[in-house]
Structure formats: structure tokens, C-alpha cells
Design a protein around this motif. Structure first.
Motif, PDB file in Angstrom:
ATOM      1  N   PHE A  49       0.866  -1.176   0.000  1.00  0.00           N
ATOM      2  CA  PHE A  49       0.000   0.000   0.000  1.00  0.00           C
ATOM      3  C   PHE A  49       0.899   1.221   0.000  1.00  0.00           C
ATOM      4  CE2 PHE A  49      -2.812  -3.224   1.961  1.00  0.00           C
ATOM      5  CZ  PHE A  49      -3.811  -3.195   1.003  1.00  0.00           C
ATOM      6  N   SER A 109      -3.630  -9.899  14.368  1.00  0.00           N
ATOM      7  CA  SER A 109      -4.296  -8.792  13.687  1.00  0.00           C
ATOM      8  C   SER A 109      -3.279  -7.930  12.937  1.00  0.00           C
ATOM      9  CB  SER A 109      -5.012  -7.947  14.737  1.00  0.00           C
ATOM     10  OG  SER A 109      -5.712  -6.920  14.105  1.00  0.00           O
ATOM     11  N   GLY A 110      -3.603  -7.599  11.690  1.00  0.00           N
ATOM     12  CA  GLY A 110      -2.750  -6.704  10.907  1.00  0.00           C
ATOM     13  C   GLY A 110      -1.635  -7.401  10.140  1.00  0.00           C
ATOM     14  N   CYS A 111      -1.577  -8.743  10.203  1.00  0.00           N
ATOM     15  CA  CYS A 111      -0.452  -9.429   9.542  1.00  0.00           C
ATOM     16  C   CYS A 111      -0.685  -9.599   8.046  1.00  0.00           C
ATOM     17  CB  CYS A 111      -0.155 -10.767  10.205  1.00  0.00           C
ATOM     18  SG  CYS A 111      -1.369 -12.044   9.869  1.00  0.00           S
ATOM     19  N   GLY A 112      -1.888  -9.272   7.560  1.00  0.00           N
ATOM     20  CA  GLY A 112      -2.114  -9.304   6.114  1.00  0.00           C
ATOM     21  C   GLY A 112      -3.063 -10.388   5.631  1.00  0.00           C
ATOM     22  N   LYS A 113      -3.775 -11.027   6.541  1.00  0.00           N
ATOM     23  CA  LYS A 113      -4.645 -12.139   6.160  1.00  0.00           C
ATOM     24  C   LYS A 113      -5.765 -11.698   5.220  1.00  0.00           C
ATOM     25  CE  LYS A 113      -5.759 -13.000  10.480  1.00  0.00           C
ATOM     26  NZ  LYS A 113      -5.041 -11.874  11.139  1.00  0.00           N
ATOM     27  N   SER A 114      -6.441 -10.606   5.602  1.00  0.00           N
ATOM     28  CA  SER A 114      -7.576 -10.159   4.779  1.00  0.00           C
ATOM     29  C   SER A 114      -7.096  -9.596   3.444  1.00  0.00           C
ATOM     30  CB  SER A 114      -8.400  -9.109   5.519  1.00  0.00           C
ATOM     31  OG  SER A 114      -8.978  -9.678   6.661  1.00  0.00           O
ATOM     32  N   THR A 115      -5.921  -8.965   3.452  1.00  0.00           N
ATOM     33  CA  THR A 115      -5.377  -8.465   2.186  1.00  0.00           C
ATOM     34  C   THR A 115      -5.115  -9.644   1.248  1.00  0.00           C
ATOM     35  OG1 THR A 115      -4.349  -6.634   3.388  1.00  0.00           O
ATOM     36  CG2 THR A 115      -3.527  -7.080   1.171  1.00  0.00           C
TER      37      THR A 115
END
Ligand SMILES: Nc1ncnc2c1ncn2[C@@H]1O[C@H](COP(=O)(O)OP(=O)(O)OP(=O)(O)O)[C@@H](O)[C@H]1O
Ligand SMILES: [Mg+2]
Length: 338
Positions: free
Chosen positions: A19, A55-61
Motif C-alpha cells: 500500500f 491482527s494486521g499481519c495481512g490475512k484479509s489483504t
């Protein structure tokens, strides 16, 4: 790959998503966030790969890249051997018949003004899969498969419980008969009491349909429930991947081990082990240096970990671990090993 091995349903190859940098409060330009940083893995037909990480490690991305909701910075996604990352916008709709997604919050992902039956019918309509009476029959069939009464189909989402709403979301995902389902924290928003029901439903549907699941969760216990293999993600990268039983019994990456140690233990005799072992925040994905990204939090880190990126290495035959000292990771305390 040998002739007898099935072709993976899903392959990620060197996938990256950055990003662009934003200006900080003080106007200083920040480095881009490397949300997904050189991720490669595959999911076999009928297999569940669990993806776990904080949380925030990039799973959803990662999930969004697979769904083609955004384009990767580089690397490729292949479904049934076909490139997905290069699809034209006009080709994305057809692709979504193969790969569907279930989201964490079924209330946010379902339009509150549409009745359950119409919500399940919507994908059939969008993809032109069934008309009139055939569509209505298919909706009833799908509702039945996910355990929703036909009489409930005239109700609106808010008239259902969280577990039932997630059943509607699952029926919607399955309406187009996908090969792969990406489930992003599908039970995290549900009461503990209904989690097992939804997970069992997902397992039954998988067995019936030969579905492949990418099952995403921050909770390694939930991931272990469904998955044949587990991938552990830290700051955008996969640090360990392998058969679920082996990874959970004998983690080789210190991060996996700490995740497992942090799982609350219900057994009364093990109460003394219930302690907070994962200390500190996940550092920003904008600040990944040429070092092991876990080194600042790793109890085993040495000088080398701060100056050399550990490349993934094969261990125990079918496990990949990105740690210089994977062989030295101590076994879990007795009673914690799954
Ligand atoms: N659209 C975006 N623009 C800028 N940064 C983003 C965007 N989406 C995600 N990020 C950043 O990318 C990183 C990974 O976010 P992501 O949502 O993939 O994490 P996650 O593992 O799904 O977390 P959670 O468990 O909280 O859902 C975070 O640092 C996040 O701030
Ligand atoms: Mg997420």
C-alpha cells in the motif's frame, strides 16, 4: 509434481501487495506498507488450508487478492491453473463462480433490507444460473443444506441469530457451486456455543462438495479444528507451513510456538501455564528491514537474526520454516502439545 498428484485448486506464487506510503501527522513520508510480502503456497482440491496470524499481519489483504477484489503489486494467483491476477474487469464475474468468500461479520456482509430467500437467490440472479420456479427450488435446497428452515426465508437478516446469519452467508457463497471458498474469520464474531455448529456445517459441506477452503483466523485453535495443513503468517510473510498435526504438535518457528503457548488452556491442572507469552505489538509492516521480521519479539533471536533474512527451508519432509534456528525451537511444554 508427479503424474498422480492432483493439480492444486489454488496456487499463490510470490504474491506481494504494497500500500503506497502516506504522510505521517508531521508530514514525513513513510515507507509503503508491505501487507503481503512474497507469499507462496497451494491448496489442493478438497483440502482446508488454515491461515493463522495476529491482527494486521495481512490475512484479509491476502483474501482480497485471491478474490480479485484488488490487484497484487507483483506475483501471481492461479485457480485451476489459470492466472487470476491478470483478469480483466469483465472477466472477474465469471471468476467469482469458482471462488467465493465468507466474511467475519455476517450482519455487515448481508444487506439488512433484503429477505433471506432473496439474499440466497441473489448470486443465482447475478450469474444467471436459475430462473423462476427453478431458482426458488434451488434457494430452498441451499437453505436446507445449511440448516435454515424454508419458513424462515421471508425474514430479514436482523431477525436471525448470528449463527443463522452466517448460515445465510454460507448458502450465498455456495449458490454458484464454487470450487474454492475463502473464509475470513467466519466464526470469530459468533458466540462460542455456535462456533462448533458452523465449523461442523462447513466440514460437512466440504465433504459433500469436495470444496477447497482457505480458512483464515487469528485463533490457531479454530484453525486446527478444520485444517489439514496450517500456514502461519507474520507481518505479511508465511513463517511456517505444514501438516496441521505436525505444526501444532511440534512447532518449528518460534512464532508458531508462542501462538500455541498463548492459547488459553482449559485443563485445571495446566492453569499455571496460562500466561501471556506473546508480548509486544506487531511492528508496522512499513518497517520491515533486512532481517528476520520476528526477531524483535523472538526469545531465540541472535545477532544473525537481526542482519539476515531467513529463507524458507524444508524440514521434516513436508514442512517449510523461515527461521535460521528452526531445529533449536524447544518442544511445547507437556500437556500443551495438541
Ligand atoms: N486499503 C488499505 N490501504 C492501506 N493500508 C492497508 C489497506 N488494507 C490493509 N492495510 C494495511 O495492511 C496491513 C494488513 O492488513 P489486513 O487487514 O490484511 O490484516 P489482517 O491480518 O486481516 O488483520 P485482522 O486480523 O485485524 O483482520 C495492515 O498494516 C493494514 O493497516
Ligand atoms: Mg482481517
Amino acid at each position: 509434481m508427479s503424474a498422480g498428484t492432483p493439480r492444486p485448486a489454488l496456487i499463490l506464487d510470490g504474491l506481494r501487495k504494497e500500500f503506497p506510503h502516506r504522510r505521517s501527522l508531521f508530514g514525513k513520508a513513510e515507507a509503503p506498507v508491505r501487507a503481503v510480502d512474497d507469499v507462496s503456497f497451494f491448496v489442493q482440491p478438497g483440502e482446508t488450508l488454515g491461515l493463522v496470524g495476529e491482527s494486521g499481519c495481512g490475512k484479509s489483504t491476502l483474501a482480497r487478492l485471491i478474490m480479485r477484489m484488488m490487484a497484487p503489486t507483483s506475483g501471481s494467483v492461479l485457480v485451476d491453473g489459470q492466472r487470476v491476477d491478470t483478469l480483466l474487469p469483465s472477466e472477474v464475474l465469471a471468476y467469482r463462480r469458482k471462488v467465493q468468500m465468507i466474511f467475519q461479520d455476517p450482519y455487515a456482509s448481508l444487506n439488512p433490507r433484503i429477505r433471506a430467500g432473496d439474499l440466497i437467490a441473489e448470486p443465482l440472479l447475478i450469474h444467471g444460473l436459475a430462473k423462476g420456479a427453478a431458482r426458488a427450488a434451488r434457494v430452498r435446497e441451499l437453505a436446507d443444506q445449511v440448516g435454515l428452515a424454508a419458513s424462515s426465508l421471508t425474514r430479514f437478516p436482523h431477525e436471525f441469530s448470528g449463527g443463522q446469519r452466517q448460515r445465510i452467508a454460507i448458502a450465498r457463497a455456495l449458490a454458484v457451486s464454487p470450487r474454492i471458498v475463502v473464509a475470513d474469520e467466519p466464526v470469530s464474531a459468533l458466540d462460542v456455543s455456535v462456533r462448533a455448529q458452523v465449523l461442523n456445517l462447513m466440514a460437512d459441506l466440504q465433504a459433500e462438495r469436495g470444496l477447497s477452503y482457505l480458512f483464515i483466523s487469528h485463533d490457531i485453535g479454530t484453525v486446527a479444528y478444520l485444517s489439514q495443513r496450517v500456514a502461519v503468517m507474520y507481518l505479511g510473510a508465511i513463517v511456517e507451513i505444514g501438516p496441521a498435526r505436525d505444526v501444532l504438535r511440534r512447532p518449528r518457528h518460534p512464532y508458531t510456538r508462542l501462538l500455541l503457548e498463548a492459547v488459553p488452556v482449559a485443563h485445571p491442572r495446566l492453569k499455571s501455564r496460562r500466561r501471556e507469552v506473546l508480548r509486544g505489538e506487531v511492528p508496522s509492516a512499513a518497517n520491515i528491514r533486512d532481517a528476520c521480521r520476528f526477531a524483535p519479539r523472538c526469545p531465540m533471536a541472535t545477532e544473525r537474526c537481526h542482519i539476515e533474512v531467513p529463507q524458507p527451508r524444508t524440514l521434516d519432509g513436508d514442512r517449510l520454516v523461515a527461521c535460521h534456528f528452526a531445529e533449536d525451537t524447544p518442544d511445547l511444554p507437556k500437556g500443551l502439545a495438541a
